[in-house]
Each structure stands twice: as C-alpha cells, then as structure tokens.
Motif scaffolding. Sequence first.
Motif, PDB file in Angstrom:
ATOM      1  N   GLN A 299      -8.723  10.777 -16.135  1.00 15.00           N
ATOM      2  CA  GLN A 299      -9.004  10.901 -17.563  1.00 15.00           C
ATOM      3  C   GLN A 299      -8.226  12.046 -18.210  1.00 15.00           C
ATOM      4  OE1 GLN A 299     -13.266  11.144 -17.956  1.00 15.00           O
ATOM      5  NE2 GLN A 299     -13.544   8.939 -17.645  1.00 15.00           N
ATOM      6  N   ALA A 300      -7.766  12.996 -17.407  1.00 12.94           N
ATOM      7  CA  ALA A 300      -7.013  14.119 -17.969  1.00 12.94           C
ATOM      8  C   ALA A 300      -5.698  13.658 -18.593  1.00 12.94           C
ATOM      9  CB  ALA A 300      -6.741  15.158 -16.887  1.00 12.94           C
ATOM     10  N   VAL A 301      -5.123  12.573 -18.057  1.00  8.86           N
ATOM     11  CA  VAL A 301      -3.864  12.059 -18.603  1.00  8.86           C
ATOM     12  C   VAL A 301      -4.043  10.659 -19.183  1.00  8.86           C
ATOM     13  CG1 VAL A 301      -2.425  13.459 -17.091  1.00  8.86           C
ATOM     14  CG2 VAL A 301      -3.174  11.193 -16.321  1.00  8.86           C
ATOM     15  N   GLY A 302      -5.278  10.158 -19.179  1.00 10.07           N
ATOM     16  CA  GLY A 302      -5.535   8.831 -19.736  1.00 10.07           C
ATOM     17  C   GLY A 302      -5.076   7.695 -18.855  1.00 10.07           C
ATOM     18  N   ALA A 303      -4.961   7.939 -17.533  1.00  2.28           N
ATOM     19  CA  ALA A 303      -4.531   6.891 -16.608  1.00  2.28           C
ATOM     20  C   ALA A 303      -5.709   5.992 -16.253  1.00  2.28           C
ATOM     21  CB  ALA A 303      -3.944   7.517 -15.345  1.00  2.28           C
ATOM     22  N   PRO A 304      -5.587   4.686 -16.417  1.00  4.23           N
ATOM     23  CA  PRO A 304      -6.719   3.784 -16.178  1.00  4.23           C
ATOM     24  C   PRO A 304      -7.167   3.759 -14.720  1.00  4.23           C
ATOM     25  CG  PRO A 304      -4.995   2.706 -17.465  1.00  4.23           C
ATOM     26  CD  PRO A 304      -4.414   3.980 -16.961  1.00  4.23           C
ATOM     27  N   ASN A 305      -8.440   3.468 -14.534  1.00  8.24           N
ATOM     28  CA  ASN A 305      -9.002   3.227 -13.214  1.00  8.24           C
ATOM     29  C   ASN A 305      -8.589   1.825 -12.773  1.00  8.24           C
ATOM     30  OD1 ASN A 305     -10.556   2.845 -10.941  1.00  8.24           O
ATOM     31  ND2 ASN A 305     -12.505   3.333 -11.914  1.00  8.24           N
ATOM     32  N   LEU A 306      -7.884   1.746 -11.643  1.00 11.26           N
ATOM     33  CA  LEU A 306      -7.404   0.459 -11.152  1.00 11.26           C
ATOM     34  C   LEU A 306      -8.329  -0.151 -10.111  1.00 11.26           C
ATOM     35  CD1 LEU A 306      -3.617   1.381 -10.745  1.00 11.26           C
ATOM     36  CD2 LEU A 306      -4.763   0.404 -12.742  1.00 11.26           C
ATOM     37  N   SER A 307      -9.421   0.547  -9.806  1.00  7.62           N
ATOM     38  CA  SER A 307     -10.317   0.077  -8.754  1.00  7.62           C
ATOM     39  C   SER A 307     -11.537  -0.652  -9.305  1.00  7.62           C
ATOM     40  CB  SER A 307     -10.768   1.255  -7.878  1.00  7.62           C
ATOM     41  OG  SER A 307     -11.527   2.191  -8.638  1.00  7.62           O
ATOM     42  N   ASP A 308     -11.637  -0.760 -10.635  1.00  7.77           N
ATOM     43  CA  ASP A 308     -12.727  -1.546 -11.205  1.00  7.77           C
ATOM     44  C   ASP A 308     -12.199  -2.917 -11.622  1.00  7.77           C
ATOM     45  OD1 ASP A 308     -11.296  -1.096 -13.517  1.00  7.77           O
ATOM     46  OD2 ASP A 308     -12.653   0.442 -14.280  1.00  7.77           O
ATOM     47  N   LYS A 309     -12.987  -3.670 -12.313  1.00 11.35           N
ATOM     48  CA  LYS A 309     -12.586  -5.028 -12.690  1.00 11.35           C
ATOM     49  C   LYS A 309     -12.234  -5.121 -14.176  1.00 11.35           C
ATOM     50  CE  LYS A 309     -15.321  -7.240  -9.046  1.00 11.35           C
ATOM     51  NZ  LYS A 309     -14.147  -7.629  -8.245  1.00 11.35           N
ATOM     52  N   ILE A 310     -11.821  -4.007 -14.740  1.00 12.44           N
ATOM     53  CA  ILE A 310     -11.475  -3.966 -16.160  1.00 12.44           C
ATOM     54  C   ILE A 310      -9.954  -3.890 -16.285  1.00 12.44           C
ATOM     55  CG2 ILE A 310     -11.689  -2.644 -18.295  1.00 12.44           C
ATOM     56  CD1 ILE A 310     -14.431  -1.731 -17.281  1.00 12.44           C
ATOM     57  N   TRP A 311      -9.383  -4.856 -16.979  1.00 15.76           N
ATOM     58  CA  TRP A 311      -7.936  -4.945 -17.118  1.00 15.76           C
ATOM     59  C   TRP A 311      -7.578  -4.874 -18.595  1.00 15.76           C
ATOM     60  CZ3 TRP A 311      -5.469  -4.681 -12.564  1.00 15.76           C
ATOM     61  CH2 TRP A 311      -6.193  -5.016 -11.419  1.00 15.76           C
TER      62      TRP A 311
ATOM     63  N   LYS B 150       0.818  -1.213   0.000  1.00 14.13           N
ATOM     64  CA  LYS B 150       0.000   0.000   0.000  1.00 14.13           C
ATOM     65  C   LYS B 150       0.854   1.265   0.000  1.00 14.13           C
ATOM     66  CE  LYS B 150      -3.800   2.285   2.422  1.00 14.13           C
ATOM     67  NZ  LYS B 150      -4.778   2.189   3.535  1.00 14.13           N
ATOM     68  N   SER B 151       1.909   1.283   0.797  1.00 10.21           N
ATOM     69  CA  SER B 151       2.757   2.476   0.868  1.00 10.21           C
ATOM     70  C   SER B 151       3.505   2.726  -0.436  1.00 10.21           C
ATOM     71  CB  SER B 151       3.755   2.343   2.020  1.00 10.21           C
ATOM     72  OG  SER B 151       4.616   1.226   1.806  1.00 10.21           O
ATOM     73  N   LYS B 152       3.745   1.656  -1.200  1.00  9.82           N
ATOM     74  CA  LYS B 152       4.460   1.795  -2.466  1.00  9.82           C
ATOM     75  C   LYS B 152       3.578   2.411  -3.556  1.00  9.82           C
ATOM     76  CE  LYS B 152       8.216  -0.097  -0.924  1.00  9.82           C
ATOM     77  NZ  LYS B 152       9.470   0.713  -0.781  1.00  9.82           N
ATOM     78  N   PHE B 153       2.274   2.417  -3.332  1.00  9.01           N
ATOM     79  CA  PHE B 153       1.358   2.941  -4.342  1.00  9.01           C
ATOM     80  C   PHE B 153       1.488   4.453  -4.497  1.00  9.01           C
ATOM     81  CE2 PHE B 153      -2.785   4.229  -6.074  1.00  9.01           C
ATOM     82  CZ  PHE B 153      -2.843   3.391  -7.183  1.00  9.01           C
ATOM     83  N   THR B 154       2.173   5.111  -3.580  1.00 14.18           N
ATOM     84  CA  THR B 154       2.320   6.573  -3.687  1.00 14.18           C
ATOM     85  C   THR B 154       2.991   6.985  -4.997  1.00 14.18           C
ATOM     86  OG1 THR B 154       4.394   6.422  -2.420  1.00 14.18           O
ATOM     87  CG2 THR B 154       2.367   6.929  -1.190  1.00 14.18           C
ATOM     88  N   VAL B 155       3.864   6.138  -5.541  1.00  9.37           N
ATOM     89  CA  VAL B 155       4.528   6.489  -6.802  1.00  9.37           C
ATOM     90  C   VAL B 155       3.567   6.357  -7.978  1.00  9.37           C
ATOM     91  CG1 VAL B 155       6.789   5.802  -5.910  1.00  9.37           C
ATOM     92  CG2 VAL B 155       5.413   4.145  -7.182  1.00  9.37           C
ATOM     93  N   CYS B 156       2.451   5.648  -7.781  1.00 16.90           N
ATOM     94  CA  CYS B 156       1.459   5.450  -8.837  1.00 16.90           C
ATOM     95  C   CYS B 156       0.315   6.447  -8.746  1.00 16.90           C
ATOM     96  CB  CYS B 156       0.871   4.040  -8.781  1.00 16.90           C
ATOM     97  SG  CYS B 156       2.092   2.719  -8.661  1.00 16.90           S
ATOM     98  N   ALA B 157       0.085   6.960  -7.522  1.00 22.31           N
ATOM     99  CA  ALA B 157      -1.074   7.820  -7.284  1.00 22.31           C
ATOM    100  C   ALA B 157      -1.006   9.127  -8.064  1.00 22.31           C
ATOM    101  CB  ALA B 157      -1.199   8.116  -5.787  1.00 22.31           C
ATOM    102  N   ALA B 158       0.200   9.563  -8.429  1.00 24.11           N
ATOM    103  CA  ALA B 158       0.319  10.824  -9.173  1.00 24.11           C
ATOM    104  C   ALA B 158      -0.464  10.782 -10.472  1.00 24.11           C
ATOM    105  CB  ALA B 158       1.793  11.110  -9.452  1.00 24.11           C
ATOM    106  N   CYS B 159      -0.549   9.604 -11.105  1.00 24.13           N
ATOM    107  CA  CYS B 159      -1.320   9.454 -12.345  1.00 24.13           C
ATOM    108  C   CYS B 159      -2.661   8.777 -12.100  1.00 24.13           C
ATOM    109  CB  CYS B 159      -0.521   8.661 -13.375  1.00 24.13           C
ATOM    110  SG  CYS B 159       0.933   9.517 -14.018  1.00 24.13           S
ATOM    111  N   HIS B 160      -2.636   7.697 -11.319  1.00 21.61           N
ATOM    112  CA  HIS B 160      -3.846   6.887 -11.145  1.00 21.61           C
ATOM    113  C   HIS B 160      -4.754   7.411 -10.040  1.00 21.61           C
ATOM    114  CE1 HIS B 160      -2.662   3.743 -13.980  1.00 21.61           C
ATOM    115  NE2 HIS B 160      -1.433   3.856 -13.501  1.00 21.61           N
ATOM    116  N   GLY B 161      -4.277   8.385  -9.288  1.00 18.19           N
ATOM    117  CA  GLY B 161      -5.108   8.984  -8.251  1.00 18.19           C
ATOM    118  C   GLY B 161      -5.098   8.197  -6.956  1.00 18.19           C
ATOM    119  N   ILE B 162      -5.494   8.884  -5.871  1.00 13.07           N
ATOM    120  CA  ILE B 162      -5.606   8.227  -4.579  1.00 13.07           C
ATOM    121  C   ILE B 162      -6.679   7.143  -4.684  1.00 13.07           C
ATOM    122  CG2 ILE B 162      -6.099   8.531  -2.130  1.00 13.07           C
ATOM    123  CD1 ILE B 162      -3.537   9.893  -3.060  1.00 13.07           C
ATOM    124  N   GLY B 163      -6.347   5.956  -4.275  1.00  9.91           N
ATOM    125  CA  GLY B 163      -7.286   4.849  -4.383  1.00  9.91           C
ATOM    126  C   GLY B 163      -7.335   4.239  -5.759  1.00  9.91           C
TER     127      GLY B 163
END
Length: 303
Positions: free
Chosen positions: A241-253, A223-236
């Motif tokens: 959509q502003a940068v085209g970063a996928p939603n990682l909290s749904d079931k679409i891969w 969980k703590s390592k996700f901070t490097v990803c949150a800049a694009c994918h957002g908290i949680g």
Amino acid sequence: MSDFVNNFWSNYIAAGTVLSILGCMLLLWLTARKRVPSDADNTTGHVWDEDLREANNPLPMWWIGLFVLTIFFAVGYLVVFPGLGSFSGQANWSTRSEYDEDVAKATAALAPVYASYAGMTMEDIAREPKAMAIGERLFMNNCSQCHGSDARGSKGFPNLTDKDWLHGGTPEKIAESITKGRIGTMPPMAAAVGTQDDVKNLANYVLSLSGAPHDSVRAGLGKSKFTVCAACHGIGGVGNQAVGAPNLSDKIWLHGYGEAAIVQIVNAGRHSAMPAQEGRLTEAQIKLLASYVWGLSNPATGP
C-alpha cells in the motif's frame, strides 16, 4: 481565449466581430440611399408568372430604426462584456467569476451544516444518517462517474465497497486519496522478465497466487521470474500500500482477469490516475465524503 498559445485567434475573432458590425452598418446605409424607380401603380416593373408584380414598398422607418438600435446595442455590449477576442469588457464579467461567486455563496450557506460535524471523527460521521446523505450526494456528483453509482467500480476503477485498498482503507488514507489524488504506474516489465514464453509462465504463476485456474507447469517455471515483480508487489504478491501496488494473491482483478490480461499488462505496463479534489471540494466536504466511502466497506452493525 487564454487557452490559445498566441494572439492570432483572439485577434481573428475580434476582427470578424468588428467587420460584421461595420458590414451591417454599410448595408443599411446603401439600402437607405438606393431609390428603386417605380411605375404609376407603385410597382418596379418586375413580373413573374405572367401577373405577379413586385411592389416598391420600402421598409417602414420603425423597422429600420430597430436595425440601427441593434447595432448600437451590439457596440455597447462589446464595450461592457467580453466578445472582442481577449478583451474582457469594462464590467470585467466572466462565466468563471460568476461560477466562483455562486460557489462562494453555496459554501457560506452550507457552512453551518458542515460545522456541526467538525468535532466528530470520520468513523462517527459514517454512523450519522444525515451526514451520510450529504456524503452520498457528494459521491454521486464527484466520484460516481468513475466508480459507479453503487461504488462497485468497473475495469480500471476500484471497487470501494470491499476491503481491497491500493493505498490504505482507513478514513484518513481515503481522505488523503480524495484530497491529493493518486497516480498508479506500472512500467512495461517484459524485457526484465525474458521471452514471451517467460511472460506467459509468469502470468500463470500470478494466477496461482490467488488459486485462479492456471497451468501448473507454466506456473512452476514462472515462479523464479516473479522476483522482478516482488519489489513492488511483495514476496508472495501480497501487495504494497505504500506504493499502491495491488495484492495479487486475492481474487480481485482491477485491470482484467486471466492469462491474456496479465500478459498484456506485463508487456505494455499500466498507468492510472485519480484527479485530486483539493480546490474543488472544501476540507469539510472531503471529510464527509471520505466518511461515506469508508462506511461503504465498513457498514454499521448492531442496533
């Protein structure tokens, strides 16, 4: 020939063409000059299989004339049409110009059809069966190669029939994506995450965001390592959509499911590109195509 970086191949082809024609002329001239001696029975004296004799019958003049005409035709063709390397010919004809003319004629013929939808919103167009029939044909010709004939996509190619949009699912955003194209790049992030064990922990945390099967112990450590990803994918991991970063909290891969797939993406990064259709499709065609695509995820309800 314009694709070559220098004139060597253009000159090579031109020289080969000219030498071939000259060689044919020389062959005809030498053949016409040669006289084969014959016996009284008009044979050359060559005998095979004891009694098979070669007769001395030269080609008839009309046949030789056809060869000569072929050479004149070849020279005339190369003067009028392209064939000598980069020389375009006196007629200045090209397959590209013929294609452009055909496209211009088709565009002019279809202009009244598209004009009838000019004053309609894309939402209204998506409810018009005739317009959607045109949109479907545009989709099949220009989009189905990647997104599939049913628009449900495949690995690396988004499903256009759901509500999951990388850059926004409004008709205007869809039209923007079609017009300008999209570039999606995720750099390799393993070095920023830490060790390979940290990458696995992060992958399990990402899986936990959507409730997918995962190792809960590793997810807690990642969980703590996700901070490097949150800049694009957002908290949680809800995406951006502003940068085209996928939603990682749904079931679409989009690029593969499971720990191994996520680890591979974190280690190697990901680059995707959708080509721009501006210049290939007219503004009116893009409007109907965007309306059709929007309608796939927003089917009409009611009567």
